[in-house]
Design a protein around this motif. Sequence first.
Motif, PDB file in Angstrom:
ATOM      1  N   CYS A 161       0.836  -1.196   0.000  1.00  0.00           N
ATOM      2  CA  CYS A 161       0.000   0.000   0.000  1.00  0.00           C
ATOM      3  C   CYS A 161       0.869   1.243   0.000  1.00  0.00           C
ATOM      4  O   CYS A 161       2.001   1.245   0.464  1.00  0.00           O
ATOM      5  CB  CYS A 161      -0.957  -0.002   1.180  1.00  0.00           C
ATOM      6  SG  CYS A 161      -0.145   0.030   2.806  1.00  0.00           S
ATOM      7  N   PRO A 171      -4.670   2.091  -0.980  1.00  0.00           N
ATOM      8  CA  PRO A 171      -4.870   2.278   0.467  1.00  0.00           C
ATOM      9  C   PRO A 171      -4.365   1.104   1.290  1.00  0.00           C
ATOM     10  O   PRO A 171      -4.294  -0.029   0.813  1.00  0.00           O
ATOM     11  CB  PRO A 171      -6.395   2.409   0.581  1.00  0.00           C
ATOM     12  CG  PRO A 171      -6.922   1.625  -0.578  1.00  0.00           C
ATOM     13  CD  PRO A 171      -5.932   1.811  -1.695  1.00  0.00           C
ATOM     14  N   CYS A 172      -4.004   1.382   2.520  1.00  0.00           N
ATOM     15  CA  CYS A 172      -3.688   0.358   3.507  1.00  0.00           C
ATOM     16  C   CYS A 172      -4.999   0.004   4.220  1.00  0.00           C
ATOM     17  O   CYS A 172      -5.801   0.883   4.525  1.00  0.00           O
ATOM     18  CB  CYS A 172      -2.674   0.874   4.517  1.00  0.00           C
ATOM     19  SG  CYS A 172      -1.132   1.471   3.790  1.00  0.00           S
ATOM     20  N   LYS A 173      -5.192  -1.261   4.514  1.00  0.00           N
ATOM     21  CA  LYS A 173      -6.458  -1.730   5.074  1.00  0.00           C
ATOM     22  C   LYS A 173      -6.332  -2.028   6.566  1.00  0.00           C
ATOM     23  O   LYS A 173      -5.347  -2.610   7.023  1.00  0.00           O
ATOM     24  CB  LYS A 173      -6.918  -2.999   4.343  1.00  0.00           C
ATOM     25  CG  LYS A 173      -7.152  -2.816   2.845  1.00  0.00           C
ATOM     26  CD  LYS A 173      -8.395  -1.991   2.571  1.00  0.00           C
ATOM     27  CE  LYS A 173      -8.705  -1.940   1.087  1.00  0.00           C
ATOM     28  NZ  LYS A 173      -9.956  -1.189   0.797  1.00  0.00           N
ATOM     29  N   ARG A 178     -11.886  -0.642   7.123  1.00  0.00           N
ATOM     30  CA  ARG A 178     -11.500   0.757   7.000  1.00  0.00           C
ATOM     31  C   ARG A 178     -10.166   0.849   6.261  1.00  0.00           C
ATOM     32  O   ARG A 178      -9.457  -0.146   6.092  1.00  0.00           O
ATOM     33  CB  ARG A 178     -11.379   1.416   8.386  1.00  0.00           C
ATOM     34  CG  ARG A 178     -12.604   1.330   9.276  1.00  0.00           C
ATOM     35  CD  ARG A 178     -13.703   2.282   8.863  1.00  0.00           C
ATOM     36  NE  ARG A 178     -13.306   3.677   8.874  1.00  0.00           N
ATOM     37  CZ  ARG A 178     -13.457   4.498   9.932  1.00  0.00           C
ATOM     38  NH1 ARG A 178     -13.963   4.041  11.071  1.00  0.00           N
ATOM     39  NH2 ARG A 178     -13.129   5.781   9.843  1.00  0.00           N
ATOM     40  N   GLU A 179      -9.790   2.068   5.854  1.00  0.00           N
ATOM     41  CA  GLU A 179      -8.555   2.219   5.114  1.00  0.00           C
ATOM     42  C   GLU A 179      -7.950   3.604   5.313  1.00  0.00           C
ATOM     43  O   GLU A 179      -8.615   4.539   5.778  1.00  0.00           O
ATOM     44  CB  GLU A 179      -8.788   1.967   3.619  1.00  0.00           C
ATOM     45  CG  GLU A 179      -9.731   2.953   2.957  1.00  0.00           C
ATOM     46  CD  GLU A 179      -9.997   2.606   1.501  1.00  0.00           C
ATOM     47  OE1 GLU A 179     -10.133   1.395   1.192  1.00  0.00           O
ATOM     48  OE2 GLU A 179     -10.067   3.536   0.673  1.00  0.00           O
ATOM     49  N   ASN A 217      -4.453   6.162   3.507  1.00  0.00           N
ATOM     50  CA  ASN A 217      -3.432   6.280   2.470  1.00  0.00           C
ATOM     51  C   ASN A 217      -2.154   6.877   3.047  1.00  0.00           C
ATOM     52  O   ASN A 217      -2.191   7.616   4.033  1.00  0.00           O
ATOM     53  CB  ASN A 217      -3.922   7.157   1.319  1.00  0.00           C
ATOM     54  CG  ASN A 217      -5.018   6.484   0.515  1.00  0.00           C
ATOM     55  OD1 ASN A 217      -6.165   6.384   0.967  1.00  0.00           O
ATOM     56  ND2 ASN A 217      -4.691   6.029  -0.674  1.00  0.00           N
TER      57      ASN A 217
END
Length: 263
Positions: A24, A29-31, A35-36, A38
Amino acid sequence: MMRWLLFVLFLLPAFAAPASAQTCGGDIPCKIGDREYNILLPDDWDGVTPLPVMMHFHAFLRRGKTVVNHPRIGVETKPRGVMLIGPSAQNRAWRFWQDDPADIDFADAVLADVAKRYPVDQSQIYISGFSFGAAMAWRYACARGDRVAGLMTMSGTIPQATTCPNPPNQVRHVHGLNDIWMSLPRGQGHDATNAVALWRKAFRCGQGRISEHWLIRAGTPATNIVWDNCTAGRKVTLDVHSGGHFIPERWLGIQLDDLMGRE
């Protein structure tokens, strides 16, 4: 036949890699559960040195991807060696109206997840936000101020009577007198300095002083007011301008330089 097989094998990794295997960053995005957030890394990072972090809460109906691509946000963090974090609100709206919104826990989880992925300088965690995101940043700073080196907010506040038992170390705020979306909270006699009354009270500041008059953009004059006589070396600054609801160009960079002791 052999040439065709080699061609297929050459292409296979590009198409077969699962999404979860992607690193990511940027637009990816990072998860965290459902939810996420950036990430935007700074220029010329050596991959080892602990990074200062600025977590920015986006405006209403935006998301973390907007933050890392914004020409007045990421452009200020990248050359200063600061990693930019843009968490995304559920349904694109932060829940900041109540005293202890669930999004505070989400922001905690974001910072914890970032620290698992990258070396983070825990003494340099900065919080910022614009509009509804500014209000969310105020809420987070009130709840987690002991870990916030500096708060930088634009065009958004929470009620000035809010109790803030755990304030951050430093506060910088900018607001337009003609903001029709999140009005500057004036005090008695239309006192514009009421916009930071919460922090001045929490820091037990003395009398403020006008530091300078300047143009925040062409045709938009601004006044910088400073309270640098607060307890424990804390300081509050307020930039009041004649404009409306916008992120001033270069403003975040100026505040980061001040907070980080940069020229």
